[in-house]
Design an enzyme around this catalytic site. Sequence first.
Site, PDB file in Angstrom:
ATOM      1  N   HIS A 296      -6.794  12.312  -6.246  1.00 53.63           N
ATOM      2  CA  HIS A 296      -6.505  10.915  -5.919  1.00 53.63           C
ATOM      3  C   HIS A 296      -7.423  10.496  -4.771  1.00 53.63           C
ATOM      4  O   HIS A 296      -7.903  11.335  -3.996  1.00 53.63           O
ATOM      5  CB  HIS A 296      -5.050  10.752  -5.504  1.00 53.63           C
ATOM      6  CG  HIS A 296      -4.085  10.870  -6.637  1.00 53.63           C
ATOM      7  ND1 HIS A 296      -2.795  10.402  -6.543  1.00 53.63           N
ATOM      8  CD2 HIS A 296      -4.207  11.394  -7.887  1.00 53.63           C
ATOM      9  CE1 HIS A 296      -2.176  10.633  -7.688  1.00 53.63           C
ATOM     10  NE2 HIS A 296      -3.009  11.240  -8.516  1.00 53.63           N
TER      11      HIS A 296
ATOM     12  N   CYS B  82       0.391  12.162  -2.426  1.00 51.80           N
ATOM     13  CA  CYS B  82      -0.459  11.675  -1.340  1.00 51.80           C
ATOM     14  C   CYS B  82       0.329  11.451  -0.057  1.00 51.80           C
ATOM     15  O   CYS B  82      -0.166  11.736   1.035  1.00 51.80           O
ATOM     16  CB  CYS B  82      -1.179  10.402  -1.778  1.00 51.80           C
ATOM     17  SG  CYS B  82      -2.355  10.741  -3.118  1.00 51.80           S
TER      18      CYS B  82
ATOM     19  N   GLU C 294      -6.820   9.150  -1.915  1.00 51.58           N
ATOM     20  CA  GLU C 294      -6.341   9.555  -0.594  1.00 51.58           C
ATOM     21  C   GLU C 294      -6.666  11.019  -0.315  1.00 51.58           C
ATOM     22  O   GLU C 294      -7.150  11.370   0.769  1.00 51.58           O
ATOM     23  CB  GLU C 294      -4.819   9.377  -0.479  1.00 51.58           C
ATOM     24  CG  GLU C 294      -4.340   7.961  -0.682  1.00 51.58           C
ATOM     25  CD  GLU C 294      -3.887   7.658  -2.097  1.00 51.58           C
ATOM     26  OE1 GLU C 294      -2.889   6.939  -2.245  1.00 51.58           O
ATOM     27  OE2 GLU C 294      -4.532   8.131  -3.059  1.00 51.58           O
TER      28      GLU C 294
END
Length: 169
Positions: free
Chosen positions: A54, A87, A56
């Site tokens: 992801h 995250c 992040e």
Amino acid sequence: MRSDSYYMHRALDQARAAQAAGEVPVGAVVVDAAGEIVGIGFNAPVSGHDPSAHAEIRALREAAERLANYRLDDCTLYVTLEPCMMCAGAIIHARLARVVYGAAEPRTGMVESRANLFAQPWFNHRVAVEGGLLAVQARRLLQAFFTERREGATLADDGRDAAGQAAEK
């Protein structure tokens, strides 16, 4: 020091890079206490064959490597979409001081939409959170991406290619 809006625009740049790569357009940047961008990332789970890729997580990894420390004390994460559970956990473990996000994520958001993991009493670290910054721009990127995917699927379903021409059989 630059404004929150400036850094969110850098995260939106990352989201556009994700979109250009065929990934869901989510982007993130990590900024240190001096205002320097120390980590950037965009979604890449499909191309990287990595469910943890992801935006992040990728930005946190780059920042940790650059700062030579997995603790990102006094850093702020700017991300175009409300963080998910994975995250949010990484943000807490990295000891970020602050998270600023754009659009809410009604299905999987773990800051305001589904739950607020940052507010749980059992965590020994508190993260300041601000949501909704440049949310309209972030949401538009996401909507355009998914609209394009749906239209592409519809074209494929009716035997036409992307240019709208009938596919040969």
